[in-house]
Design a protein around this motif. Structure first.
Motif, short mmCIF file in Angstrom:
data_model
loop_
_atom_site.label_atom_id
_atom_site.label_comp_id
_atom_site.label_asym_id
_atom_site.label_seq_id
_atom_site.Cartn_x
_atom_site.Cartn_y
_atom_site.Cartn_z
N ALA A 21 0.82 -1.22 0.12
CA ALA A 21 0.02 -0.07 0.24
C ALA A 21 0.77 1.29 -0.07
O ALA A 21 0.68 2.19 -0.67
CB ALA A 21 -0.88 0.04 1.10
N ILE A 34 -5.44 1.83 4.34
CA ILE A 34 -5.64 0.65 3.20
C ILE A 34 -5.45 -0.64 3.99
O ILE A 34 -6.41 -1.65 3.70
CB ILE A 34 -4.89 0.95 1.91
CG1 ILE A 34 -5.49 2.24 1.30
CG2 ILE A 34 -4.93 -0.10 1.23
CD1 ILE A 34 -4.78 2.89 0.24
N CYS A 63 -5.61 -5.46 -1.23
CA CYS A 63 -4.88 -4.28 -0.84
C CYS A 63 -4.57 -3.20 -2.20
O CYS A 63 -4.62 -2.23 -2.09
CB CYS A 63 -3.75 -4.57 -0.10
SG CYS A 63 -2.66 -3.35 0.41
N SER A 67 -5.74 0.32 -2.89
CA SER A 67 -4.71 1.42 -2.84
C SER A 67 -4.91 1.91 -4.23
O SER A 67 -5.10 3.40 -4.31
CB SER A 67 -3.37 0.80 -2.92
OG SER A 67 -3.17 0.23 -1.73
N HIS A 70 -7.98 4.28 -4.23
CA HIS A 70 -7.83 5.47 -3.27
C HIS A 70 -7.01 6.53 -4.20
O HIS A 70 -7.37 7.79 -3.87
CB HIS A 70 -6.87 4.87 -1.95
CG HIS A 70 -6.47 6.09 -1.29
ND1 HIS A 70 -7.67 6.61 -0.09
CD2 HIS A 70 -5.57 6.92 -1.06
CE1 HIS A 70 -6.96 7.69 0.59
NE2 HIS A 70 -5.84 7.74 0.17
#
Length: 169
Positions: A21, A34, A63, A67, A70
């Motif tokens: 991440a 995360i 993950c 990420s 995000h």
């Protein structure tokens, strides 16, 4: 039917998830968030984990996707990764230690500027020690694509590092 234990099976993956991440988001706090979100998602799906071949690959995939999501939401790319600590060798003097720290920082910055897929492949291979097959599964690409991305990432870093060392760019 194997029973999944959060403490013994899922929680030990937090460090590898954090490094992935962080490599994608480049921010300590975001990477921690995360990882927490990944662990919660995995634990909420624990009944469905019987069909998963590799819990680690499954967690890494979640993950990675979180990420990337995000990043898309934030739509920003930060330029710096937290400063990498350099192991100070006892046989190195202060000048050599400073040079070593600068080199590590430079390589870290070069890695951070790689395209996301190359950066992820390199992270998983060189820093996490994953096989090409595991990386292909985690990133949902072919093993050949993994090899090409790693080769290109290493070549780019090598070329840029040499240019900077030679020309002081």
């Amino acid at each position: 039917m194997e029973i999944i234990s959060f403490k013994n099976d899922v929680l030990p993956l937090k460090d590898i998830l954090y490094r992935l991440a962080l490599r994608i988001t480049l921010k300590h706090e975001e990477a921690q968030d995360i990882v927490q979100e990944t662990l919660i998602k995995v634990w909420n799906k624990r009944e469905d984990l019987d069909n998963i071949d590799s819990l680690e690959a499954y967690c890494l995939t979640i993950c990675r996707n979180l990420s990337l999501d995000h990043l898309k939401r934030k739509d920003t790319h930060t330029e710096s990764l937290e400063k990498t600590e350099v192991a100070h060798e006892e046989h190195m003097g202060p000048y050599e230690q400073m040079l070593q720290k600068d080199r590590v920082e430079l390589v870290s910055q070069l890695v951070n500027h790689l395209p996301e897929k190359q950066r992820s492949c390199m992270q998983l291979r060189d820093f996490e020690g994953k096989t090409y097959k595991e990386i292909a599964s985690i990133l949902n690409i072919s093993e050949d694509q993994v090899k090409v991305n790693i080769f290109r990432a290493r070549q780019t870093i090598k070329q840029k590092y040499q240019q900077i060392e030679e020309y002081g760019l």
